[in-house]
Structure formats: C-alpha cells, structure tokens
Design an enzyme around this catalytic site. Structure first.
Site, PDB file in Angstrom:
ATOM      1  N   LYS A 118      52.708  59.088  48.578  1.00 38.55           N
ATOM      2  CA  LYS A 118      52.571  57.819  49.294  1.00 38.55           C
ATOM      3  C   LYS A 118      52.359  58.025  50.779  1.00 38.55           C
ATOM      4  CE  LYS A 118      54.842  54.409  46.392  1.00 38.55           C
ATOM      5  NZ  LYS A 118      55.791  53.300  46.374  1.00 38.55           N
ATOM      6  N   LYS A 201      45.429  55.631  35.376  1.00 32.68           N
ATOM      7  CA  LYS A 201      46.417  54.610  35.045  1.00 32.68           C
ATOM      8  C   LYS A 201      45.911  53.211  35.426  1.00 32.68           C
ATOM      9  CE  LYS A 201      51.365  54.108  35.453  1.00 32.68           C
ATOM     10  NZ  LYS A 201      52.669  54.567  35.872  1.00 32.68           N
ATOM     11  N   LYS A 204      47.201  47.894  39.852  1.00 36.22           N
ATOM     12  CA  LYS A 204      46.880  46.686  40.604  1.00 36.22           C
ATOM     13  C   LYS A 204      46.018  47.002  41.815  1.00 36.22           C
ATOM     14  CE  LYS A 204      50.819  47.159  43.549  1.00 36.22           C
ATOM     15  NZ  LYS A 204      52.214  46.916  43.765  1.00 36.22           N
TER      16      LYS A 204
END
Ligand code: TRP
Length: 340
Positions: A118, A201, A204
């Site tokens: 991240k 995957k 969103k």
C-alpha cells in the site's frame, strides 16, 4: 499456568472505503452470515479508523460506512443475533491499539507485506497509521477476546501478528489473558476474480466497471456483466481438472458454486459439456436471484440513514459491555491506576 477457556467468539471487519463487490459478498459477508448461530457469538465491524490510514473524504466516509452497514444487513447479518458496529464508536479498540503499539516490535511491522504494497515506493510519505494498522487490527480482535476471525488470504500475515502480540503480552506480564486467535481463511472457491481477467482479483478499484459486480448493481446490470464476461471457446469440463489453465471458466464456475451453496464438483456434474452460451444465462439468473434482493434491500435501508445510525449505536452499546471490562483488565495488568 492453567489454560484459560475463552467463549467461542467471531470478530471480523471490513473497511468502509466504498464500493462493495461480489468479491466482498462471497469472500466475506456471506461467510459472516453463515457463522451466525449457536456456535459463536458474532461481532462484525466497519473499520472506519482503519479506513483513514489513507485519506478519505469525510462525507464519503459517512456514506460508505452506512452503505456497508446496509450491505451487511441486506445480506443477512441480523443486528439482533450479531453485534454490528462501526469501530470509532467503540473507543476501546483505539485504546487497546495504543497498548499494542507498545507490544509490537518495529521489526515485526516492517515485515508486513500489505504495508509495503500500500505504501509503495513512497513509504516515507505514508501515514504512521498505515504502518501501525496491524496493531489496531490486533486490538479489534483481542478487545473481544475473539477466538475465530474469518478473513481473506491477504490478511493471514496480520492474524499471525495478532497471535505474536498475544504471545508476547501474556508472558511479558505473567498472565494468560489474550487468546490465540484462529484465522478462518477463505477458500479458493470464495475468491472472486475479475470478469475481464481471471488472473486478477475482482476489485472496486479496477478502472473497468464491467470487471466486477457491485452489490448495488440492479438485475439488468448484473445480467449484462455476466453476459459480457470474458471466457474461452471451449465447452465446460465435467471434472475439476478440466479447469486447469482456464482461469475465466474456473472463476465463473466458482461463482456459480458459491452462490448456489454447492461444491465445484457438484456444479460441473450438472453443467459439464455445456457451452458458455448456455451456461452464462444460468449463472445470470442465479446471480440475479441471489443478489437482486440484496441490492434492493440495501437501497431501501439507505433511504432511512437514521435507522442505520440507530442500529450502529445500539451495536456499540452492546459491544462496550464486552470491551470495557477487557480494556480495564488490560490496564490493571499493565499497571494503570484505576479511577475510584
Ligand atoms: N484489515 C482488514 C482488511 O483490510 C480489515 C480489518 C480490520 C479486520 N480489522 C480487522 C479484519 C479485524 C478482521 C479482523 O480486510
């Protein structure tokens, strides 16, 4: 030291950072629903304190927290059977989080792959909260003495850290106070992949909306996305090994199996030999029948945000009956003078 026995208790959390997908539903929320019952006490949390480890627009955060709550309820989390909360309303999470900041070691945190992913190349500019995220997550779990935590594969390392924290705290203070939490990791069958690329995957944040089914999609959108899903030219196999090297076929079969509560073997016994042209309408019909009612119930709940807010504040009162005594006991163990 005698073994303490802990009440079987499930805790899990999802970040209210917007955009619930079929992946969240099958990989997490549906499993949370299935764990409700007599075996476990169940506590489910919208982790808003975790969400702000990267900047969130405040109005969006409020909206997304309510929408996640609506998604939980629409999917079958019963706010009477389970305790449903947003993290910031139960202050003991953050308070125990601080204690755990003082238990976790820098070296442990620096190994966390999610932080590295991240924070990316710009780790110097990541928030301190993003770095400390897993210690707060450990507090979420251990402030309930939760014994079981259903999560995705990507959270396994954070659960190991949770165990490491308990395994250090207990002997450091000569107690057997925090349990060794068991991860309940999602199986491959519940890992939902992109409809445009079976090796990625479902997310969103994928720029293509056609790559995912959103929990807020209506019946038409769901059917259209399944009709357009990427496939290969071959017929479906009748056995699992025939899915090897066919990620898109595997993904659609997995979705069908999860939505219909069947095993992949059972599904292939039924649909083996069919072309996608015949299978896709079956999958679309199934998906619409399972997800359509959830999206319309979410929309109905979102029309009455005050009711959602009442549900969350009731949840936090119930939660604090568990968390306040555990935090107080922790403070006692650590040596914090209690108010009189
Ligand atoms: N880290 C989890 C995720 O990103 C969310 C989370 C926060 C969580 N606290 C938790 C999950 C406690 C399980 C238990 O998916």
């Amino acid at each position: 030291m005698t073994e303490t026995t802990f009440t079987p208790r499930v805790f899990s959390g999802i970040q209210p950072s917007g955009g619930l997908t079929l992946g969240n539903y099958l990989g997490a929320i549906k499993r949370f629903v299935d764990m409700q019952g007599d075996t476990f006490e169940t506590i489910y949390c919208m982790v808003d304190l975790h969400a702000i480890t990267v900047w969130q627009n405040p109005a969006d955060l409020i909206h997304n927290t309510r929408e996640l709550c609506a998604g939980f309820i629409a999917a079958g989390i019963d706010p009477e059977k389970s305790i449903l909360i947003n993290q910031s309303q139960v202050p003991e999470h953050a308070q125990l989080g601080w204690i755990f900041n003082c238990v976790a070691r820098m070296g442990w945190m620096q190994r966390m792959t999610q932080f590295k992913d991240k924070a990316g190349k710009n780790a110097q500019n990541a928030s301190l909260g993003l770095f400390g995220y897993p210690a707060l997550m450990a507090a979420d779990i251990l402030v309930y003495h939760a014994t079981h935590v259903p999560v995705g594969e990507d959270q396994k390392q954070h659960l190991e850290l949770t165990r490491d924290i308990a395994a250090k705290f207990n002997p450091d203070y000569g107690v057997d106070f925090f349990p060794m939490t068991e991860p309940v990791i999602e199986g491959a069958a519940t890992r939902v992949m992109s409809l445009r690329d079976g090796s990625k995957k479902m997310s969103k944040s994928d720029p293509s909306d056609a790559s995912r089914i959103n929990m807020t999609d209506d019946a038409d959108a769901i059917a259209r996305k399944i009709r357009k899903a990427k496939t290969d030219p071959d017929a479906l196999p009748s056995e699992v090994k025939g899915l090897e090297g066919r990620p898109e076929a595997r993904n659609l079969i997995n979705i069908y199996a999860a939505l219909s509560d069947q095993s992949v073997d059972q599904v292939l016994a039924e649909v083996g030999g069919k072309q996608f042209g015949a299978f896709k309408p079956m999958l679309a019909e199934l998906a619409v029948s399972k997800l359509g009612p959830i999206s319309s119930e979410m929309a109905r709940l979102m029309n009455d945000p005050a009711e959602i807010d009442r549900i969350l504040s009731r949840g936090s009162l119930r939660a604090r009956e568990i968390t306040a005594p555990i935090l107080r006991k922790t403070y006692d163990i650590v040596g914090m003078v209690a108010p009189v």
